[in-house]
Design a protein around this motif. Sequence first.
Motif, PDB file in Angstrom:
ATOM      1  N   GLN A  96       0.476  -1.131  -0.108  1.00  0.00           N
ATOM      2  CA  GLN A  96       0.075  -0.357   0.196  1.00  0.00           C
ATOM      3  C   GLN A  96       0.629   1.273  -0.314  1.00  0.00           C
ATOM      4  O   GLN A  96       2.288   0.878   0.412  1.00  0.00           O
ATOM      5  CB  GLN A  96      -1.124  -0.294   1.195  1.00  0.00           C
ATOM      6  N   LYS A  97       0.514   2.522  -0.109  1.00  0.00           N
ATOM      7  CA  LYS A  97       1.313   3.399  -0.381  1.00  0.00           C
ATOM      8  C   LYS A  97       1.502   3.914   0.748  1.00  0.00           C
ATOM      9  O   LYS A  97       0.462   3.852   2.619  1.00  0.00           O
ATOM     10  CB  LYS A  97      -0.149   5.180  -0.848  1.00  0.00           C
ATOM     11  N   ARG A  98       2.441   4.874   0.863  1.00  0.00           N
ATOM     12  CA  ARG A  98       2.981   5.292   2.445  1.00  0.00           C
ATOM     13  C   ARG A  98       1.966   5.775   3.341  1.00  0.00           C
ATOM     14  O   ARG A  98       1.673   5.715   4.194  1.00  0.00           O
ATOM     15  CB  ARG A  98       4.225   6.437   1.952  1.00  0.00           C
ATOM     16  N   TRP A  99       1.593   6.947   2.267  1.00  0.00           N
ATOM     17  CA  TRP A  99       0.007   7.749   4.016  1.00  0.00           C
ATOM     18  C   TRP A  99      -1.057   6.692   4.005  1.00  0.00           C
ATOM     19  O   TRP A  99      -1.294   6.770   5.221  1.00  0.00           O
ATOM     20  CB  TRP A  99       0.075   8.980   2.865  1.00  0.00           C
ATOM     21  N   VAL A 101       0.036   3.635   4.653  1.00  0.00           N
ATOM     22  CA  VAL A 101       0.570   2.724   6.361  1.00  0.00           C
ATOM     23  C   VAL A 101       0.211   3.763   7.042  1.00  0.00           C
ATOM     24  O   VAL A 101      -0.183   3.434   8.380  1.00  0.00           O
ATOM     25  CB  VAL A 101       2.154   2.840   5.546  1.00  0.00           C
ATOM     26  N   VAL A 102       0.910   4.947   6.678  1.00  0.00           N
ATOM     27  CA  VAL A 102       1.206   5.873   8.350  1.00  0.00           C
ATOM     28  C   VAL A 102      -0.648   5.801   8.457  1.00  0.00           C
ATOM     29  O   VAL A 102      -1.179   5.640  10.453  1.00  0.00           O
ATOM     30  CB  VAL A 102       0.735   6.846   7.513  1.00  0.00           C
ATOM     31  N   SER A 139       5.266  -5.370   7.618  1.00  0.00           N
ATOM     32  CA  SER A 139       5.501  -4.539   6.994  1.00  0.00           C
ATOM     33  C   SER A 139       6.762  -4.665   6.055  1.00  0.00           C
ATOM     34  O   SER A 139       6.986  -4.570   4.553  1.00  0.00           O
ATOM     35  CB  SER A 139       5.864  -2.778   6.997  1.00  0.00           C
ATOM     36  N   CYS A 143       7.435  -5.812   1.892  1.00  0.00           N
ATOM     37  CA  CYS A 143       8.281  -4.557   0.913  1.00  0.00           C
ATOM     38  C   CYS A 143       8.857  -5.746   0.099  1.00  0.00           C
ATOM     39  O   CYS A 143       9.266  -5.182  -0.973  1.00  0.00           O
ATOM     40  CB  CYS A 143       9.489  -4.070   1.574  1.00  0.00           C
TER      41      CYS A 143
END
Length: 285
Positions: A96-99, A101-102, A139, A143
């Motif tokens: 998923q996109k980083r934002w 994930v955040v 995570s 990756c």
Amino acid sequence: MQSKYKIRLLRANLFAAALVLALWTHTAQPMAALVLWLSVGWLFVTALLLDFSHRRSKGPPWQLITGVLLLGLIAAAPERHSLLIWAWPAMFMLPQKRWVVVFNALAALMSWLLIIPLFSLPEGLLLLTALITLSILSSAKACQLIDMNGSIRSRLRLIPGLNLWPSGQLLRDLNREQTRSEREAIYAELLIIQVKRHQLWAAAQKLCNLTYNFENVYRLNSQTLATLMLSHNSQEAAHRRKLLCAGLPEKQLSYHLPLIDLELSGLTVETLANFPPHPREDSND
């Protein structure tokens, strides 16, 4: 191709998940039942609209929607749904996109804060430690999947059934086709076409349909396509160029490079994509 990419199986799994959640609503509290019915509706609609496509969805990432629904379900009845806290590490196994994930990390922390009154302080800290450890491991696995999928996609066609390939394949094919054209006295040239971003995939499919089966089309970037054309001579190639460009969107820029004139050492995709384009009909055609 749908059976190969398991679209029907995925649709069946979504329907099954929607059915399980629908059955769960009978014993749920009103707020929890509302979240469950939202989840059922989302899964059902997703299954109905699911279709194999090379296009990326323009809507919100589905991992974000899943995180919102999971947080809502825990918040609706923390005492009954505290076990769902263990679903968060599984969420981080998904690429998923980083934002996103955040967001999911903050939602997981909020979920922990909602159920922490049910435990003693040592138990709560132990739970938090376990969640963080599992989420980090998940995570790391995500990756690995991203790297592996990127490697696989770089070797596969971008649209199953069509000769549309990623840009890296072009650099490998240029050397082979240049050698073949010299050996067999065939006129080969590289045709590069720039279109508007929203026209790229439609233009790519048209270009694949207009070229021969043994000729490949390549996506250089979000606005640039290229194809290796093989002809008997330069006059035939010029005629084919006009036919190809005529079948593509009107607002386009194109230029061609005879393969024999290309210096392949040090050539990059960025160099090809950033060549100064000329109007669709070149002055020497």
